[in-house]
Design a protein around this motif. Structure first.
Motif, PDB file in Angstrom:
ATOM      1  N   ARG B   6      43.059  36.041  29.666  1.00  0.00           N
ATOM      2  CA  ARG B   6      41.767  36.605  29.264  1.00  0.00           C
ATOM      3  C   ARG B   6      40.757  35.481  28.971  1.00  0.00           C
ATOM      4  NH1 ARG B   6      43.453  40.628  25.634  1.00  0.00           N
ATOM      5  NH2 ARG B   6      43.113  39.269  23.867  1.00  0.00           N
ATOM      6  N   ILE B   7      41.239  34.427  28.292  1.00  0.00           N
ATOM      7  CA  ILE B   7      40.352  33.296  27.978  1.00  0.00           C
ATOM      8  C   ILE B   7      39.884  32.619  29.266  1.00  0.00           C
ATOM      9  CG2 ILE B   7      40.249  30.984  26.935  1.00  0.00           C
ATOM     10  CD1 ILE B   7      42.168  32.095  24.751  1.00  0.00           C
ATOM     11  N   PHE B   8      40.859  32.436  30.170  1.00  0.00           N
ATOM     12  CA  PHE B   8      40.523  31.785  31.445  1.00  0.00           C
ATOM     13  C   PHE B   8      39.492  32.619  32.220  1.00  0.00           C
ATOM     14  CE2 PHE B   8      41.158  31.394  36.024  1.00  0.00           C
ATOM     15  CZ  PHE B   8      40.912  30.035  36.187  1.00  0.00           C
ATOM     16  N   THR B   9      39.698  33.936  32.241  1.00  0.00           N
ATOM     17  CA  THR B   9      38.781  34.822  32.953  1.00  0.00           C
ATOM     18  C   THR B   9      37.390  34.753  32.335  1.00  0.00           C
ATOM     19  OG1 THR B   9      40.631  36.287  33.374  1.00  0.00           O
ATOM     20  CG2 THR B   9      38.450  37.198  33.784  1.00  0.00           C
ATOM     21  N   MET B  10      37.333  34.741  31.011  1.00  0.00           N
ATOM     22  CA  MET B  10      36.033  34.686  30.323  1.00  0.00           C
ATOM     23  C   MET B  10      35.308  33.374  30.629  1.00  0.00           C
ATOM     24  SD  MET B  10      36.768  36.422  26.641  1.00  0.00           S
ATOM     25  CE  MET B  10      35.244  35.869  25.926  1.00  0.00           C
ATOM     26  N   LEU B  11      36.097  32.278  30.589  1.00  0.00           N
ATOM     27  CA  LEU B  11      35.487  30.971  30.868  1.00  0.00           C
ATOM     28  C   LEU B  11      34.974  30.913  32.303  1.00  0.00           C
ATOM     29  CD1 LEU B  11      37.924  28.474  29.098  1.00  0.00           C
ATOM     30  CD2 LEU B  11      35.528  28.932  28.515  1.00  0.00           C
ATOM     31  N   ALA B  12      35.795  31.438  33.223  1.00  0.00           N
ATOM     32  CA  ALA B  12      35.393  31.419  34.636  1.00  0.00           C
ATOM     33  C   ALA B  12      34.135  32.254  34.847  1.00  0.00           C
ATOM     34  CB  ALA B  12      36.530  31.957  35.502  1.00  0.00           C
ATOM     35  N   ALA B  13      34.084  33.428  34.194  1.00  0.00           N
ATOM     36  CA  ALA B  13      32.916  34.300  34.337  1.00  0.00           C
ATOM     37  C   ALA B  13      31.675  33.638  33.743  1.00  0.00           C
ATOM     38  CB  ALA B  13      33.175  35.632  33.654  1.00  0.00           C
ATOM     39  N   THR B  14      31.852  33.000  32.579  1.00  0.00           N
ATOM     40  CA  THR B  14      30.729  32.318  31.937  1.00  0.00           C
ATOM     41  C   THR B  14      30.216  31.182  32.828  1.00  0.00           C
ATOM     42  OG1 THR B  14      31.737  32.773  29.808  1.00  0.00           O
ATOM     43  CG2 THR B  14      29.959  31.158  29.810  1.00  0.00           C
ATOM     44  N   GLY B  15      31.181  30.410  33.384  1.00  0.00           N
ATOM     45  CA  GLY B  15      30.806  29.302  34.264  1.00  0.00           C
ATOM     46  C   GLY B  15      30.062  29.790  35.488  1.00  0.00           C
ATOM     47  N   MET B  16      30.551  30.920  36.032  1.00  0.00           N
ATOM     48  CA  MET B  16      29.910  31.464  37.233  1.00  0.00           C
ATOM     49  C   MET B  16      28.478  31.923  36.920  1.00  0.00           C
ATOM     50  SD  MET B  16      31.419  33.978  40.162  1.00  0.00           S
ATOM     51  CE  MET B  16      32.641  34.619  39.264  1.00  0.00           C
ATOM     52  N   LEU B  17      28.338  32.597  35.780  1.00  0.00           N
ATOM     53  CA  LEU B  17      26.998  33.062  35.380  1.00  0.00           C
ATOM     54  C   LEU B  17      26.051  31.887  35.159  1.00  0.00           C
ATOM     55  CD1 LEU B  17      27.734  36.014  32.938  1.00  0.00           C
ATOM     56  CD2 LEU B  17      26.528  36.129  35.116  1.00  0.00           C
ATOM     57  N   ALA B  18      26.587  30.835  34.508  1.00  0.00           N
ATOM     58  CA  ALA B  18      25.759  29.646  34.260  1.00  0.00           C
ATOM     59  C   ALA B  18      25.346  29.018  35.584  1.00  0.00           C
ATOM     60  CB  ALA B  18      26.531  28.637  33.413  1.00  0.00           C
ATOM     61  N   GLY B  19      26.317  28.983  36.537  1.00  0.00           N
ATOM     62  CA  GLY B  19      26.015  28.415  37.858  1.00  0.00           C
ATOM     63  C   GLY B  19      24.939  29.207  38.571  1.00  0.00           C
ATOM     64  N   ILE B  20      25.052  30.530  38.525  1.00  0.00           N
ATOM     65  CA  ILE B  20      24.048  31.383  39.174  1.00  0.00           C
ATOM     66  C   ILE B  20      22.681  31.171  38.515  1.00  0.00           C
ATOM     67  CG2 ILE B  20      23.339  33.808  39.512  1.00  0.00           C
ATOM     68  CD1 ILE B  20      26.366  34.439  39.835  1.00  0.00           C
ATOM     69  N   PHE B  21      22.696  31.099  37.180  1.00  0.00           N
ATOM     70  CA  PHE B  21      21.445  30.894  36.439  1.00  0.00           C
ATOM     71  C   PHE B  21      20.775  29.589  36.865  1.00  0.00           C
ATOM     72  CE2 PHE B  21      18.968  29.230  32.943  1.00  0.00           C
ATOM     73  CZ  PHE B  21      18.203  30.318  32.573  1.00  0.00           C
ATOM     74  N   VAL B  22      21.578  28.505  36.896  1.00  0.00           N
ATOM     75  CA  VAL B  22      21.026  27.189  37.266  1.00  0.00           C
ATOM     76  C   VAL B  22      20.494  27.226  38.698  1.00  0.00           C
ATOM     77  CG1 VAL B  22      21.641  24.770  37.747  1.00  0.00           C
ATOM     78  CG2 VAL B  22      22.402  25.859  35.638  1.00  0.00           C
ATOM     79  N   TYR B  23      21.266  27.861  39.599  1.00  0.00           N
ATOM     80  CA  TYR B  23      20.842  27.903  41.010  1.00  0.00           C
ATOM     81  C   TYR B  23      19.532  28.674  41.184  1.00  0.00           C
ATOM     82  CZ  TYR B  23      20.963  28.559  46.041  1.00  0.00           C
ATOM     83  OH  TYR B  23      20.624  28.555  47.377  1.00  0.00           O
ATOM     84  N   VAL B  24      19.464  29.829  40.544  1.00  0.00           N
ATOM     85  CA  VAL B  24      18.291  30.689  40.734  1.00  0.00           C
ATOM     86  C   VAL B  24      17.073  30.188  39.963  1.00  0.00           C
ATOM     87  CG1 VAL B  24      17.368  33.030  40.361  1.00  0.00           C
ATOM     88  CG2 VAL B  24      19.680  32.715  41.241  1.00  0.00           C
ATOM     89  N   PHE B  25      17.276  29.808  38.696  1.00  0.00           N
ATOM     90  CA  PHE B  25      16.128  29.498  37.849  1.00  0.00           C
ATOM     91  C   PHE B  25      15.796  28.016  37.737  1.00  0.00           C
ATOM     92  CE2 PHE B  25      17.643  33.633  36.356  1.00  0.00           C
ATOM     93  CZ  PHE B  25      16.479  34.369  36.527  1.00  0.00           C
ATOM     94  N   VAL B  26      16.698  27.147  38.188  1.00  0.00           N
ATOM     95  CA  VAL B  26      16.400  25.705  38.103  1.00  0.00           C
ATOM     96  C   VAL B  26      16.290  25.118  39.513  1.00  0.00           C
ATOM     97  CG1 VAL B  26      17.100  23.459  37.208  1.00  0.00           C
ATOM     98  CG2 VAL B  26      17.556  25.531  35.875  1.00  0.00           C
ATOM     99  N   ILE B  27      17.415  25.112  40.262  1.00  0.00           N
ATOM    100  CA  ILE B  27      17.406  24.474  41.583  1.00  0.00           C
ATOM    101  C   ILE B  27      16.477  25.208  42.541  1.00  0.00           C
ATOM    102  CG2 ILE B  27      18.838  23.868  43.595  1.00  0.00           C
ATOM    103  CD1 ILE B  27      21.166  23.510  41.605  1.00  0.00           C
TER     104      ILE B  27
END
Lengths: 186, 144
Positions: B6-27
């Motif tokens: 569950r922890i791993f899944t949460m971390l992976a989901a958080t990382g993915m969301l952060a990546g999407i955020f950076v890609y869309v709103f920064v890069i």
């Protein structure tokens, strides 16, 4: 900086200046495009408000471009270009001041396309370098088109690319100058 | 085991969301909507031209990279390579007329036909600087 601008203005004046010259052609809507091809991505930027002038009698040729006028596809690239790489707040423009070497082979009074070599000083980010580049002048019904594609090594002009983005930006970029000048004679 | 998963899944989901955020709103963040943006300064074309001519450094620090709204008498409308430029001529120099030049956004090109030389207009654009002949603006639009 001011001294540099003053010297440039004087060079422009001496090269093209005064009402005495009767063969001045110029434009304020020239285009300069630069293109970087790198493993991670290709980057292109275009500026469509380039000042350029040519004296067909002496062969003097100049252009000047404001760095903030380069338009990138991505806003972030444009920010990095201005703030980190060319520091456009400190060095707002780039310029070329030079002369056509083979002026005798270019007949500006006759329609046609002429190969030319131009030598002069290219200034980017406050660094001036002597360059010699090939290009063409196209004379057509009173207008003179000038085109040249040449390559600039960024490091030569003090543009440092951080190691983290080296795969995103080429060390040498392609510059395309395209101007269509009309006579200033009235 | 389930707890770690569950922890791993949460971390992976958080990382993915952060990546999407950076890609869309920064890069991949989009350019500002210049036509809709609020102007940082409002003045007339003569004022900004004189500001650059009298003290370029001071004017640059104030206006370069800013969106300004200008009022001025339209002297010329130029077209080059399907691009439109509005010109406010305020002086004569070595390279001909000098003043303020605005490169219109493509979305504004259809309004050019409604403009008349000599007409007073209000325009908005992003100041790229002064090239010792003209004050140049990009991403220009007409203010209604």
């Amino acid at each position: 900086m001011r001294t540099h601008q003053f010297v440039l203005t004087m060079v422009l004046f001496l090269a093209l200046g005064g009402e005495a010259f009767s063969q001045k052609f110029a434009t304020k809507t020239g285009t300069i495009r630069f293109y970087s091809e790198a493993p991670a991505e290709n980057i292109e930027a275009i500026n469509k408000q380039v000042n350029s002038a040519l004296d067909t009698q002496s062969g003097d040729f100049v252009f000047k471009v404001l760095m903030k006028g380069f338009q990138f596809e991505k806003a972030l690239m444009q920010e990095h270009f201005n703030e980190n790489y060319v520091e456009s707040h400190k060095y707002p423009n780039a310029s070329f001041v030079g002369k056509i070497n083979n002026l005798s082979e270019v007949d500006f009074s006759k329609n046609g396309t002429y190969e030319a070599t131009v030598s002069g000083k290219l200034t980017i980010k406050g660094v001036s370098k002597d360059v010699t580049e090939k290009g063409t002048f196209e004379v057509k019904d009173g207008t003179i088109g000038g085109k040249s594609i040449f390559y600039v090594k960024l490091a030569d002009y003090g543009v440092e690319i951080p190691k983290t983005v080296m795969k995103n930006i080429a060390e040498t970029i392609e510059i395309t100058v395209d101007v269509s000048m009309i006579s200033l004679n009235k | 085991m389930k707890k770690y998963l569950r922890i791993f899944t949460m971390l992976a989901a958080t990382g993915m969301l952060a990546g999407i955020f950076v890609y869309v709103f920064v890069i991949n963040k989009s350019h500002p909507d210049y036509a809709a943006a609020r102007a940082d300064y409002a003045l007339n074309a003569g004022e900004i031209f004189e500001a650059y001519r009298s003290d370029q450094a001071a004017a640059s620090s104030l206006y370069d990279g800013k969106i300004v709204e200008l009022t001025g008498q339209l002297t010329a409308i130029e077209n080059a390579d399907n691009e439109a430029y509005l010109c406010f001529v305020l002086d004569e120099g070595l390279f001909g007329p000098e003043g303020v030049r605005l490169h219109l956004l493509k979305s504004e090109n259809n309004k050019v036909s409604t403009l008349q030389q000599g007409e007073w207009v209000r325009i908005k654009g992003y100041v790229t600087g002064y090239n010792e002949t003209d004050v140049l603006l990009e991403h220009g639009s007409l203010v209604q």
